[in-house]
Design a protein around this motif. Sequence first.
Motif, PDB file in Angstrom:
ATOM      1  N   PHE A  51       0.832  -1.203   0.000  1.00  0.00           N
ATOM      2  CA  PHE A  51       0.000   0.000   0.000  1.00  0.00           C
ATOM      3  C   PHE A  51       0.867   1.254   0.000  1.00  0.00           C
ATOM      4  CE2 PHE A  51      -3.576  -2.526   2.258  1.00  0.00           C
ATOM      5  CZ  PHE A  51      -4.010  -2.991   1.033  1.00  0.00           C
ATOM      6  N   GLU A  52       1.919   1.241   0.833  1.00  0.00           N
ATOM      7  CA  GLU A  52       2.793   2.421   0.901  1.00  0.00           C
ATOM      8  C   GLU A  52       3.519   2.667  -0.416  1.00  0.00           C
ATOM      9  OE1 GLU A  52       5.417   1.901   4.153  1.00  0.00           O
ATOM     10  OE2 GLU A  52       3.849   1.936   5.686  1.00  0.00           O
ATOM     11  N   GLU A  98      -5.998   5.298   7.702  1.00  0.00           N
ATOM     12  CA  GLU A  98      -5.904   6.032   8.962  1.00  0.00           C
ATOM     13  C   GLU A  98      -4.477   6.502   9.218  1.00  0.00           C
ATOM     14  OE1 GLU A  98      -7.518   7.803  12.308  1.00  0.00           O
ATOM     15  OE2 GLU A  98      -8.485   6.827  10.597  1.00  0.00           O
ATOM     16  N   LYS A  99      -3.509   5.664   8.866  1.00  0.00           N
ATOM     17  CA  LYS A  99      -2.116   6.037   9.047  1.00  0.00           C
ATOM     18  C   LYS A  99      -1.756   7.251   8.198  1.00  0.00           C
ATOM     19  CE  LYS A  99       2.558   4.306   8.199  1.00  0.00           C
ATOM     20  NZ  LYS A  99       3.353   3.177   7.677  1.00  0.00           N
ATOM     21  N   LEU A 100      -2.216   7.258   6.939  1.00  0.00           N
ATOM     22  CA  LEU A 100      -1.933   8.395   6.066  1.00  0.00           C
ATOM     23  C   LEU A 100      -2.585   9.668   6.594  1.00  0.00           C
ATOM     24  CD1 LEU A 100      -2.224   6.824   2.487  1.00  0.00           C
ATOM     25  CD2 LEU A 100      -0.161   7.363   3.769  1.00  0.00           C
ATOM     26  N   GLU A 149      -8.991  -6.061   4.135  1.00  0.00           N
ATOM     27  CA  GLU A 149      -9.792  -4.838   4.227  1.00  0.00           C
ATOM     28  C   GLU A 149      -9.434  -4.043   5.479  1.00  0.00           C
ATOM     29  OE1 GLU A 149     -13.878  -5.834   4.049  1.00  0.00           O
ATOM     30  OE2 GLU A 149     -13.793  -6.722   2.037  1.00  0.00           O
ATOM     31  N   GLN A 150      -9.201  -4.751   6.580  1.00  0.00           N
ATOM     32  CA  GLN A 150      -8.818  -4.048   7.807  1.00  0.00           C
ATOM     33  C   GLN A 150      -7.456  -3.356   7.642  1.00  0.00           C
ATOM     34  OE1 GLN A 150      -8.908  -7.231  10.657  1.00  0.00           O
ATOM     35  NE2 GLN A 150     -11.143  -7.156  10.937  1.00  0.00           N
ATOM     36  N   LEU A 151      -6.530  -4.019   6.949  1.00  0.00           N
ATOM     37  CA  LEU A 151      -5.233  -3.390   6.714  1.00  0.00           C
ATOM     38  C   LEU A 151      -5.356  -2.181   5.806  1.00  0.00           C
ATOM     39  CD1 LEU A 151      -2.921  -6.523   6.272  1.00  0.00           C
ATOM     40  CD2 LEU A 151      -2.966  -4.940   8.189  1.00  0.00           C
ATOM     41  N   TYR A 152      -6.243  -2.227   4.852  1.00  0.00           N
ATOM     42  CA  TYR A 152      -6.449  -1.054   3.979  1.00  0.00           C
ATOM     43  C   TYR A 152      -7.003   0.116   4.784  1.00  0.00           C
ATOM     44  CZ  TYR A 152      -8.549   1.991   0.506  1.00  0.00           C
ATOM     45  OH  TYR A 152      -8.914   3.092  -0.226  1.00  0.00           O
ATOM     46  N   LEU A 158      -2.554  10.142  -0.020  1.00  0.00           N
ATOM     47  CA  LEU A 158      -3.863  10.135   0.630  1.00  0.00           C
ATOM     48  C   LEU A 158      -4.928  10.757  -0.253  1.00  0.00           C
ATOM     49  CD1 LEU A 158      -5.585   9.589   3.150  1.00  0.00           C
ATOM     50  CD2 LEU A 158      -4.852  11.806   4.036  1.00  0.00           C
ATOM     51  N   ASP A 159      -4.591  11.780  -0.996  1.00  0.00           N
ATOM     52  CA  ASP A 159      -5.592  12.449  -1.849  1.00  0.00           C
ATOM     53  C   ASP A 159      -6.149  11.490  -2.887  1.00  0.00           C
ATOM     54  OD1 ASP A 159      -5.105  14.781  -0.464  1.00  0.00           O
ATOM     55  OD2 ASP A 159      -3.533  15.437  -1.860  1.00  0.00           O
ATOM     56  N   GLU A 160      -5.405  10.495  -3.267  1.00  0.00           N
ATOM     57  CA  GLU A 160      -5.825   9.571  -4.311  1.00  0.00           C
ATOM     58  C   GLU A 160      -6.809   8.532  -3.801  1.00  0.00           C
ATOM     59  OE1 GLU A 160      -3.600   6.957  -7.821  1.00  0.00           O
ATOM     60  OE2 GLU A 160      -2.585   7.341  -5.916  1.00  0.00           O
ATOM     61  N   ILE A 161      -6.714   8.154  -2.515  1.00  0.00           N
ATOM     62  CA  ILE A 161      -7.526   7.032  -2.010  1.00  0.00           C
ATOM     63  C   ILE A 161      -8.407   7.429  -0.838  1.00  0.00           C
ATOM     64  CG2 ILE A 161      -5.813   5.352  -2.746  1.00  0.00           C
ATOM     65  CD1 ILE A 161      -4.850   5.217   0.152  1.00  0.00           C
ATOM     66  N   ASP A 162      -8.407   8.695  -0.476  1.00  0.00           N
ATOM     67  CA  ASP A 162      -9.144   9.104   0.723  1.00  0.00           C
ATOM     68  C   ASP A 162     -10.627   8.770   0.634  1.00  0.00           C
ATOM     69  OD1 ASP A 162      -9.511  10.070   3.197  1.00  0.00           O
ATOM     70  OD2 ASP A 162      -9.294  12.187   2.699  1.00  0.00           O
ATOM     71  N   HIS A 163     -11.180   8.775  -0.578  1.00  0.00           N
ATOM     72  CA  HIS A 163     -12.620   8.566  -0.757  1.00  0.00           C
ATOM     73  C   HIS A 163     -12.949   7.176  -1.280  1.00  0.00           C
ATOM     74  CE1 HIS A 163     -10.803   9.790  -4.535  1.00  0.00           C
ATOM     75  NE2 HIS A 163     -11.785   9.161  -5.169  1.00  0.00           N
TER      76      HIS A 163
END
Length: 1499
Positions: free
Chosen positions: A348-349, A421-423, A413-416, A355-360
């Motif tokens: 994922f990293e 949240e980390k981002l 899904e939990q890791l995603y 974050l702007d790409e996946i926030d939604h």
Amino acid sequence: MMMARKQDVRIPTYNISVVGLSGTEKEKGQCGIGKSCLCNRFVRPSADEFHLDHTSVLSTSDFGGRVVNNDHFLYWGEVSRSLEDCVECKMHIVEQTEFIDDQTFQPHRSTALQPYIKRAAATKLASAEKLMYFCTDQLGLEQDFEQKQMPDGKLLVDGFLLGIDVSRGMNRNFDDQLKFVSNLYNQLAKTKKPIVVVLTKCDEGVERYIRDAHTFALSKKNLQVVETSARSNVNVDLAFSTLVQLIDKSRGKTKIIPYFEALKQQSQQIATAKDKYEWLVSRIVKNHNENWLSVNRKMQASPEYQDYVYLEGTQKAKKLFLQHIHRLKHEHIERRRKLYLAALPLAFEALIPNLDEIDHLSCIKAKKLLETKPEFLKWFVVLEETPWDATSHIDNMENERIPFDLMDTVPAEQLYEAHLEKLRNERKRVEMRRAFKENLETSLFITPGKPWEEARSFIMNEDFYQWLEESVYMDIYGKHQKKIIDKAKEDFQELLLEYSELFYELELDAKPSKEKMGVIQDVLGEEQRFKALQKLQAERDALILKHIHFVYHPTKETCPSCPACVDAKIEHLIGSRFIRPSDRNQKNSLSDPNIDRINLVILGKDGLARELANEIRALCTNDDKYVIDGKMYELSLRPIEGNVRLPVNSFQTPTFQPHGCLCLYNSKESLSYVVESIEKSRESTLGRRDNHLVHLPLTLILVNKRGDTSGETLHSLIQQGQQIASKLQCVFLDPASAGIGYGRNINEKQISQVLKGLLDSKRNLNLVSSTASIKDLADIDLRIVMCLMCGDPFSADDILFPVLQSQTCKSSHCGSNNSVLLELPIGLHKKRIELSVLSYHSSFSIRKSRLVHGYIVFYSAKRKASLAMLRAFLCEVQDIIPIQLVALTDGAVDVLDNDLSREQLTEGEEIAQEIDGRFTSIPCSQPQHKLEIFHPFFKDVVEKKNIIEATHMYDNAAEACSTTEEVFNSPRAGSPLCNSNLQDSEEDIEPSYSLFREDTSLPSLSKDHSKLSMELEGNDGLSFFMSNFESKLNNKVPPPVKPKPPVHFEITKGDLSYLDQGHRDGQRKSVSSSPWLPQDGFDPSDYAEPMDAVVKPRNEEENIYSVPHDSTQGKIITIRNINKAQSNGSGNGSDSEMDTSSLERGRKVSIVSKPVLYRTRCTRLGRFASYRTSFSVGSDDELGPIRKKEEDQASQGYKGDNAVIPYETDEDPRKRNILRSLRRNTKKPKPKPRPSITKATWESNYFGVPLTTVVTPEKPIPIFIERCIEYIEATGLSTEGIYRVSGNKSEMESLQRQFDQDHNLDLAEKDFTVNTVAGAMKSFFSELPDPLVPYNMQIDLVEAHKINDREQKLHALKEVLKKFPKENHEVFKYVISHLNKVSHNNKVNLMTSENLSICFWPTLMRPDFSTMDALTATRTYQTIIELFIQQCPFFFYNRPITEPPGARPSSPSAVASTVPFLTSTPVTSQPSPPQSPPPTPQSPLQPLLPSQLQAEHTL
């Protein structure tokens, strides 16, 4: 007899018949009562041989087969058993049954037509060739089974087992069964044979049936009843053994065990066997891909397998195996799943870090987004079959990519979501960090050095505490503080440069007084850049002291702009432009390019050479390294004891270039060997180009014969040695020297003197080849110095470009890397100009010591420090020397919008006007000026050339007339130490070359020199006394002379007419002593004094030379010297002599009006001149430069240049000046790290690698260190001088090489010496890429060591120790603990904690001795290691602090507390590295303390 009878007794045999309900289905129901199973379990108890299905419905052919044999009974075979009394018996088992025809379902017809009840009670059974029965499958296939016949075809039944089925039989009534059993029992009772009732199928038994069966047994004369289960193998053996007990009346009664108790025992046995079998499977089977056949073959011989298969059977064993395989596979899949889930956040990293790409995006949409990424296939693999854990992908260990279908699981899904949240949190933290940094940068309360506790309340808010951890904002604050502190230090350094005039006017030297330091504070105190470091007073004071050191000792290394010093840049530019003859000669030189190595041949037969080599190695401090005057050199020894004409005993090898030879003898034979060997060695090199062995420095030594220094033999040996030494022209040492003890050949002082001389001769091997000819020097018309300011915002390349690109630019013959020769038309003639390009700090040293015809001084118009340094420089320049000021601007002068630049330009112009100099400005945008702009300046130089040279000669003559040797202690006056052009110009030490040449001579002069002498001889303008010199020189072997900057003769052909016209002696003319000064201000005492080359001095008055003065218009003024007899004959200069010299010099000055300095003509120069005369009392100059120099020399046991070779009382001072000009100088080269002994000949994977590669969490100590220390502690704790006395280098190399090949090397078995092992262990740490004590930790340790309170200091050091990297901490703890143990044996091994720290601190800390900070902290480093060794229990084992046995280690910081202004360790002093045995190093602050405080400190 009893034993014999027992052996004769035959094993008893019993025939047992098993009977019970039999017949058709109507009579017995759908299944039998279990007679066959009971017999099967007893006869073949193994689970694999037990069969549940034994049918009684047979075909006619099966019934007639040999197994059934047309009988209604089955022969089960013979069984051997040991009963409870351990007596073995045999039993034949027969089962009475009734076989049913599979067609008529009626009993088969047999030979006995009786009903079953009567037939079962038969006690005589006969059936010829009847075979043993195994199972139903045997019928019809008898040949496939073991064929064993019933013995003799007949049996006599000894007892009966009457079976009663207590389970719920299908279509069977239990009461009917009891009636049948009752009738059968009555029939059996008639036989009078023992009967035992057996309850079968108790594992399915009905409690009422069991109770009724027991009631039946009780009613029949207390029949024995045994509850059994053939399927569970419970009490089967008990039933038969009970019957045997009844048959054999002699046997005791058997104890009947209830079914459930027996079942419990059987279950426990099975459970134990199962546990053992499962352990066996888990041990053998590690991979889930194992198969049963291969594993079964592996387990066949294991008792655990055999026991379990016996009890439970192969099928159950296989079932447990399959369960284990399934478990392994599940565990494997889970491990893979964990790895994939652990790699998923990293994926994922890497793929979606924004974050702007996946926030939604939801997880499903994010999955689609992942597939579009370019590096998707680097992280994921898409499988054709899913799910991944049900495919062969689980065994694809090489493919570590994540199965993409894993994204469909809940953990993914939990890791995603966690990634999202980390981002978000990271973004918030970044915003908080940015806001925190902005607060720091904008806050007016944050100043350099302000502690965090004071700044916290001004910048912290609630959000910072919520989002930032303490370590984060502390780190940010620390970095910000470092940034502003560095900026403040840079600004303060610039401020110090802007006040350059102050420092040069104060005449500061290496020991500035409190008064002068106070003046500096007063002058700078109101400056904002001074106040900015108010909270960092120690650092500010250190900067001042460091700047003072730079002013007193200006080199490229001490330059504030280092490594961008102008001198280094100029040397690189000119060096890349020209290839100098000196460079070529140096490449072809025979000398070792490593100046830090001394190669010494030791010549002596009968073991003398090896013995002395071992003694010298014992004096080395660390791995064949020897300390000479504070510098560490690598010492390579070559003992020779055989024929020197053999290659193995050759003085010189391809890898060994000797620098000197020690010749040892203790008898006439050994002395003859030395003489023959020297002659053979010299003969072998005759006619060669590399015949330097002819001139190899020799020292002849009479070896001490075990302390025996008496007798006629010794006296004769001394006389013979002196004669040979005279013949060989070498030094002779006799055994009467003080300090030589029993068993010692030569003392340490003599060895040091020998090595000093070798070092001197080694440095001077290339002097003749690298020195310019005198004719070339005389051909130079003008010497111009171009001064540049280090750190100015312009490029030296642009300034030098027009010079280097000039067609007439040539390489300087003088060998200097910062000068070129130009041939320019000036006026009507071309002139040869030597242009030296130097930094200002290098130029200070040549203002008085070197003839310069003019200066071109550059400064930056936008930098105050640049013009300030120019002013400081011009203050001491004589006003007759032409000056060209050049201002460098950002653009054209008329477009400058910077007020500072305009002010600087205006001031530069005014200075030029006041000193009658020339001024020009060059825009930096157009830096490539032309040399034509300097032509007016060159014309001025040509016009004033004669008077400049005459004045320079006048100054030298005045100095030569003085009987004292005045040394310029002030950088303003041109200290010989202030020369950055001489590499490693640290400090001059006492010349020691005379040890090698009692009859010291000079190198032969070149042909150019002779030619010039002849030219000068025909000129009446010079008269000197050179002929005797040359006559001696031509007859002497030239010793190696140190390569010094080339000798400059400050005389040209055109100048000879101004010299004195007469000389009364008519001797051959030569060159005077005054022009023999090199270009870089060297000390004339640098060269050895050839006593035998000097003519006898005259008693009459002597003319030195005559100079014209421009004001006399042709009048010749002769400077004369009145030679006074010296009382002590040493040339030391007494007070009376000093007074006489001063009067004489005053008289000469009054005759010739000496030119003044520019400071007297320009009001803008010397604005701090008032400070020069304000320290007549109490300052560091209160004794005056001459007296002060004398006292310094006296305190060091060194009486000046004249003390080396005494002069006669009537000696001519001019002659003395010439001798001084030829004296040699020994300077300390930079220490070079010792090359790895392990990597010189092979590539090691263990030595010289990072520490982390040779340790593991399980083994935190390198195995090599552990082996060495264990060996030393076992065998070497009582070894005298352990760790101080070095081991043999070749043995150490062998040890490391052997260990590199075999880490299990046994040191005791290899018989290595303790010193070899100790040296190899130290070498391991020396070869680490980084020291064991990390450099960043060393800074913290030094800071902690500055604490005055001892207990607080130790606790502070302990806290620093906790910050060590884990690997370093564990190894450091191990080594220090070992050294502590060694120090406890100091009464035997003489190695106290102080001695050990002196030997170990350079190995553990490895400071860079090329820096002043490291030199200053030398004593501190040693004291820190000493404290760790002394207080080892406190630092590493939480024991209380112990008091040291003697006085506490001296602390430099403790002394600093007595001086209010000096709150940090200064960087001006240069303590030498410790020697062995070490003198107590001087505190770095001691030179700065008043005498009273020094006395207290030394106490």
